[in-house]
Design a protein around this motif. Structure first.
Motif, PDB file in Angstrom:
ATOM      1  N   PRO A  39       4.361  -0.541 -23.251  1.00  0.00           N
ATOM      2  CA  PRO A  39       4.525  -2.217 -23.611  1.00  0.00           C
ATOM      3  C   PRO A  39       3.733  -2.941 -23.714  1.00  0.00           C
ATOM      4  CG  PRO A  39       4.521  -1.191 -21.204  1.00  0.00           C
ATOM      5  CD  PRO A  39       3.726  -0.479 -21.855  1.00  0.00           C
ATOM      6  N   VAL A  40       2.567  -2.845 -23.242  1.00  0.00           N
ATOM      7  CA  VAL A  40       1.385  -4.183 -23.699  1.00  0.00           C
ATOM      8  C   VAL A  40       1.432  -4.249 -24.950  1.00  0.00           C
ATOM      9  CG1 VAL A  40      -1.089  -4.971 -23.320  1.00  0.00           C
ATOM     10  CG2 VAL A  40       0.417  -3.855 -21.742  1.00  0.00           C
ATOM     11  N   ILE A  41       1.087  -3.174 -25.576  1.00  0.00           N
ATOM     12  CA  ILE A  41       0.309  -2.962 -27.325  1.00  0.00           C
ATOM     13  C   ILE A  41       1.612  -2.945 -28.317  1.00  0.00           C
ATOM     14  CG2 ILE A  41       0.178  -1.584 -29.306  1.00  0.00           C
ATOM     15  CD1 ILE A  41      -1.907   0.214 -27.046  1.00  0.00           C
ATOM     16  N   PHE A  42       2.950  -3.023 -27.947  1.00  0.00           N
ATOM     17  CA  PHE A  42       4.386  -2.630 -28.445  1.00  0.00           C
ATOM     18  C   PHE A  42       4.974  -4.136 -28.276  1.00  0.00           C
ATOM     19  CE2 PHE A  42       9.095  -2.419 -29.619  1.00  0.00           C
ATOM     20  CZ  PHE A  42       9.133  -2.235 -30.649  1.00  0.00           C
ATOM     21  N   GLY A  43       4.145  -4.785 -27.676  1.00  0.00           N
ATOM     22  CA  GLY A  43       5.327  -6.188 -27.254  1.00  0.00           C
ATOM     23  C   GLY A  43       4.408  -6.656 -27.611  1.00  0.00           C
ATOM     24  N   SER A  44       2.645  -6.623 -27.783  1.00  0.00           N
ATOM     25  CA  SER A  44       1.671  -7.670 -28.502  1.00  0.00           C
ATOM     26  C   SER A  44       2.281  -7.894 -30.083  1.00  0.00           C
ATOM     27  CB  SER A  44       0.433  -7.236 -28.008  1.00  0.00           C
ATOM     28  OG  SER A  44       0.118  -6.174 -28.536  1.00  0.00           O
ATOM     29  N   ILE A  45       2.127  -6.693 -30.740  1.00  0.00           N
ATOM     30  CA  ILE A  45       2.166  -6.723 -31.980  1.00  0.00           C
ATOM     31  C   ILE A  45       3.732  -6.374 -32.230  1.00  0.00           C
ATOM     32  CG2 ILE A  45       0.018  -4.727 -32.091  1.00  0.00           C
ATOM     33  CD1 ILE A  45       2.232  -3.171 -32.645  1.00  0.00           C
ATOM     34  N   SER A  46       4.793  -6.431 -32.026  1.00  0.00           N
ATOM     35  CA  SER A  46       5.999  -6.779 -32.009  1.00  0.00           C
ATOM     36  C   SER A  46       6.332  -8.551 -31.662  1.00  0.00           C
ATOM     37  CB  SER A  46       6.608  -6.279 -31.628  1.00  0.00           C
ATOM     38  OG  SER A  46       7.100  -6.344 -30.045  1.00  0.00           O
ATOM     39  N   LEU A  47       5.755  -8.923 -31.139  1.00  0.00           N
ATOM     40  CA  LEU A  47       5.377 -10.839 -30.610  1.00  0.00           C
ATOM     41  C   LEU A  47       5.245 -11.432 -32.437  1.00  0.00           C
ATOM     42  CD1 LEU A  47       6.687 -13.147 -29.337  1.00  0.00           C
ATOM     43  CD2 LEU A  47       4.620 -12.581 -28.250  1.00  0.00           C
ATOM     44  N   ASP A  48       3.721 -10.500 -32.381  1.00  0.00           N
ATOM     45  CA  ASP A  48       3.223 -11.628 -33.643  1.00  0.00           C
ATOM     46  C   ASP A  48       4.489 -11.109 -35.200  1.00  0.00           C
ATOM     47  OD1 ASP A  48       0.720 -12.524 -34.712  1.00  0.00           O
ATOM     48  OD2 ASP A  48       1.193 -11.132 -35.865  1.00  0.00           O
ATOM     49  N   MET A  49       4.184  -9.912 -35.101  1.00  0.00           N
ATOM     50  CA  MET A  49       5.328  -9.947 -35.832  1.00  0.00           C
ATOM     51  C   MET A  49       6.353 -10.872 -36.468  1.00  0.00           C
ATOM     52  SD  MET A  49       6.805  -5.758 -37.197  1.00  0.00           S
ATOM     53  CE  MET A  49       8.477  -6.782 -36.653  1.00  0.00           C
ATOM     54  N   PHE A  50       7.458 -10.926 -35.498  1.00  0.00           N
ATOM     55  CA  PHE A  50       8.447 -11.304 -36.088  1.00  0.00           C
ATOM     56  C   PHE A  50       8.247 -12.889 -35.906  1.00  0.00           C
ATOM     57  CE2 PHE A  50      10.087  -6.749 -34.280  1.00  0.00           C
ATOM     58  CZ  PHE A  50      11.233  -7.278 -35.284  1.00  0.00           C
ATOM     59  N   ALA A  51       7.482 -13.503 -35.150  1.00  0.00           N
ATOM     60  CA  ALA A  51       7.249 -14.564 -35.727  1.00  0.00           C
ATOM     61  C   ALA A  51       6.676 -15.100 -36.564  1.00  0.00           C
ATOM     62  CB  ALA A  51       6.382 -14.825 -34.596  1.00  0.00           C
ATOM     63  N   VAL A  52       6.043 -14.270 -37.044  1.00  0.00           N
ATOM     64  CA  VAL A  52       5.306 -14.782 -38.189  1.00  0.00           C
ATOM     65  C   VAL A  52       6.702 -14.358 -39.719  1.00  0.00           C
ATOM     66  CG1 VAL A  52       3.082 -13.838 -40.300  1.00  0.00           C
ATOM     67  CG2 VAL A  52       2.439 -14.341 -37.946  1.00  0.00           C
ATOM     68  N   LYS A 108      -1.041 -16.615 -21.530  1.00  0.00           N
ATOM     69  CA  LYS A 108      -1.996 -17.434 -23.033  1.00  0.00           C
ATOM     70  C   LYS A 108      -1.395 -17.163 -24.347  1.00  0.00           C
ATOM     71  CE  LYS A 108      -5.439 -18.392 -20.206  1.00  0.00           C
ATOM     72  NZ  LYS A 108      -7.011 -18.228 -20.118  1.00  0.00           N
ATOM     73  N   MET A 109      -0.599 -16.177 -24.504  1.00  0.00           N
ATOM     74  CA  MET A 109      -0.443 -15.609 -25.908  1.00  0.00           C
ATOM     75  C   MET A 109       0.766 -16.294 -26.106  1.00  0.00           C
ATOM     76  SD  MET A 109      -0.345 -11.745 -27.343  1.00  0.00           S
ATOM     77  CE  MET A 109       0.406 -11.093 -29.124  1.00  0.00           C
ATOM     78  N   PHE A 110       2.146 -15.808 -24.829  1.00  0.00           N
ATOM     79  CA  PHE A 110       3.369 -17.109 -25.726  1.00  0.00           C
ATOM     80  C   PHE A 110       3.177 -17.813 -25.913  1.00  0.00           C
ATOM     81  CE2 PHE A 110       4.603 -12.739 -23.788  1.00  0.00           C
ATOM     82  CZ  PHE A 110       5.768 -12.205 -24.078  1.00  0.00           C
ATOM     83  N   ILE A 111       2.102 -19.101 -25.563  1.00  0.00           N
ATOM     84  CA  ILE A 111       2.561 -20.109 -25.201  1.00  0.00           C
ATOM     85  C   ILE A 111       1.330 -20.142 -26.734  1.00  0.00           C
ATOM     86  CG2 ILE A 111       1.290 -21.901 -24.484  1.00  0.00           C
ATOM     87  CD1 ILE A 111       1.416 -21.393 -22.067  1.00  0.00           C
ATOM     88  N   SER A 112       0.523 -19.837 -27.584  1.00  0.00           N
ATOM     89  CA  SER A 112      -0.008 -19.998 -28.315  1.00  0.00           C
ATOM     90  C   SER A 112       1.286 -19.568 -29.707  1.00  0.00           C
ATOM     91  CB  SER A 112      -1.077 -19.370 -28.708  1.00  0.00           C
ATOM     92  OG  SER A 112      -0.380 -17.791 -28.535  1.00  0.00           O
ATOM     93  N   VAL A 113       1.903 -18.567 -29.505  1.00  0.00           N
ATOM     94  CA  VAL A 113       3.193 -18.733 -30.247  1.00  0.00           C
ATOM     95  C   VAL A 113       4.331 -19.285 -30.074  1.00  0.00           C
ATOM     96  CG1 VAL A 113       5.180 -16.567 -31.053  1.00  0.00           C
ATOM     97  CG2 VAL A 113       2.591 -16.218 -30.488  1.00  0.00           C
ATOM     98  N   ALA A 114       4.773 -20.141 -29.297  1.00  0.00           N
ATOM     99  CA  ALA A 114       5.330 -21.321 -29.071  1.00  0.00           C
ATOM    100  C   ALA A 114       4.556 -22.603 -30.421  1.00  0.00           C
ATOM    101  CB  ALA A 114       5.832 -21.492 -27.383  1.00  0.00           C
ATOM    102  N   ILE A 115       3.600 -22.644 -29.988  1.00  0.00           N
ATOM    103  CA  ILE A 115       2.944 -23.751 -30.422  1.00  0.00           C
ATOM    104  C   ILE A 115       2.984 -23.252 -31.825  1.00  0.00           C
ATOM    105  CG2 ILE A 115       0.974 -24.772 -31.081  1.00  0.00           C
ATOM    106  CD1 ILE A 115       0.224 -24.448 -28.193  1.00  0.00           C
ATOM    107  N   PHE A 116       2.845 -22.099 -32.176  1.00  0.00           N
ATOM    108  CA  PHE A 116       3.011 -22.015 -33.883  1.00  0.00           C
ATOM    109  C   PHE A 116       4.185 -22.497 -34.382  1.00  0.00           C
ATOM    110  CE2 PHE A 116       3.995 -18.643 -36.831  1.00  0.00           C
ATOM    111  CZ  PHE A 116       2.828 -18.959 -37.997  1.00  0.00           C
ATOM    112  N   GLY A 117       5.431 -22.367 -33.627  1.00  0.00           N
ATOM    113  CA  GLY A 117       6.814 -22.080 -33.952  1.00  0.00           C
ATOM    114  C   GLY A 117       7.274 -23.455 -34.222  1.00  0.00           C
TER     115      GLY A 117
END
Length: 407
Positions: A216-229, A283-292
């Motif tokens: 879940p750490v690998i899949f969650g991190s790369i899928s979060l980045d994929m769908f956000a971008v 920190k990863m989730f906050i950074s993606v929220a700032i990106f949005g």
């Protein structure tokens, strides 16, 4: 006698310089292709098709490329891929100088580039832990990301200037940088663990996908980045914003493309000085929220300086996510699986970047560039909320190295 640690540093620096030369070539290339095809077609959809043409080969080849990276010489794979990339850029240079360039030629070269990157990305990503060792991996990932963003700053800016002398001059410069990269990496002192080669089977091809899905750490991190971008990408629409909203020329496009990388490089310098440390998940989730949020600000901006500021903050936020994700993927994966898992990671990255460009182009052709950007920003914030609910293990992850909660 030279210490093993010093040898690792020297090998990594050679690898790093070679990769930066290739990245510099690619970033100049993107400015030229984007501006050239928009002027040839005057179509937002054509900008999306450029991304789709680079993405399609990776869609079909990624799993096989991961198997190849785990069973063959990763350095040789990297060099062959780099040769194909150089040849593709050379075709763009020659046809541009002859005045025979067409949209179809650009699309065809993009397909060849997609094939090259499908094999190159998992091979090069899997090489890094073998070059530096796990103790230096986080710093190596930060340096790699920092250098890549530096080329993303300098490449588009210089590319926009060189384009004044024509697309042929720009593509020729990219060819020279790509050749320099191949020469540097040809003599790289690289060694990997020797293992029996596995036959090409469905089980082997899907091994990386299964490993990723079960972690879940690998899949969650790369899928979060994929769908956000994928949803929030604005890169392919920058030629439209530069020309039609901000009313600038190729130099303005180069500034906009560089702005994202300026923010990312500044953040990478900070991270090299002050590593992420603890609470990496939140920190990863906050950074993606700032990106949005910055995507939304960029969409409403009518001035160059505000657009540049929004893109800089987007780049800084994205850098935090990139360093955390890339380090987690390598630390959580055993070496015998790194090629296949890196291929899955590369596929997710390509999906977010190239397919994101296509999605942005299609949506912009339908509703307009500015509404498409605003929709993407709001969608990214929604993704953050959903992933926080679906991947609590990633959200609670404290440190980059494995801990009991990540299992």
């Amino acid at each position: 006698m030279t210490s093993p640690s010093l040898l690792k540093h020297r090998a990594f620096m050679r690898f790093w310089i070679g990769q930066m030369a290739a990245s510099f070539a690619f970033q100049m290339l993107l400015v030229g292709m984007g501006w050239q095809i928009y002027n040839l077609t005057d179509s937002a959809l054509s900008l999306g098709l450029v991304g789709l043409a680079r993405y399609a080969p990776q869609l079909f080849l990624t799993l096989y490329a991961g198997h190849v990276a785990d069973n063959h010489d990763r350095q040789a794979i990297m060099l062959i891929s780099r040769a194909l990339m150089t040849l593709s850029i050379a075709v763009l240079a020659i046809t541009s100088m002859l005045g025979s360039i067409t949209a179809e030629i650009i699309y065809g070269c993009c397909i060849a580039m997609g094939i090259s990157r499908a094999f190159e990305m998992p091979a090069t990503q899997a090489m890094v832990p073998n070059i530096v060792g796990q103790a230096l991996l986080a710093k190596a990932m930060t340096w790699t990301a920092s250098g890549r963003e530096a080329t993303t700053i300098i490449g588009p800016a210089i590319g926009g200037i060189i384009y004044i002398w024509g697309a042929g001059a720009l593509y020729t410069s990219s060819v020279l940088c790509s050749l320099l990269s191949a020469v540097i990496l040809f003599k790289l002192d690289y060694r990997r663990e020797q293992r029996p080669r596995q036959p090409v089977t469905l089980d082997s091809l899907l091994g990386g996908l299964r490993f990723t899905w079960r972690n879940p750490v690998i899949f969650g991190s790369i899928s979060l980045d994929m769908f956000a971008v994928l949803i929030g990408s604005v890169t392919s629409l920058l030629p439209i914003i530069a020309r039609d909203v901000l009313e600038t020329g190729p130099w303005g496009l180069g500034v906009l493309r560089s702005s994202i990388a300026v923010g990312a490089m500044l953040m990478s310098i900070y991270l090299a000085w002050r590593p992420v440390g603890n609470r990496v998940g939140i920190k990863m989730f906050i950074s993606v929220a700032i990106f949005g949020a910055m995507t939304i600000l960029f969409g409403v901006s009518q001035t160059l300086w505000l657009s540049v500021l929004a893109l800089m903050v987007m780049g800084a936020a994205d850098m935090v996510s990139v360093v955390i994700r890339s380090t987690l993927v390598q630390l959580e994966t055993p070496d015998e699986m790194r090629g296949r898992v890196s291929a899955v990671n590369s596929f997710f990255i390509s999906t977010s970047n190239q397919l994101g460009e296509f999605e942005s182009g299609v949506l912009a052709a339908w509703v307009g560039a500015v509404p498409a950007i605003l929709i993407g920003g709001v969608g990214t914030l929604g993704i953050v909320a959903l992933w926080g609910y679906w991947f609590p293990t990633l959200l609670r992850r404290d440190r980059l190295e494995s801990d009991p909660e990540s299992k």
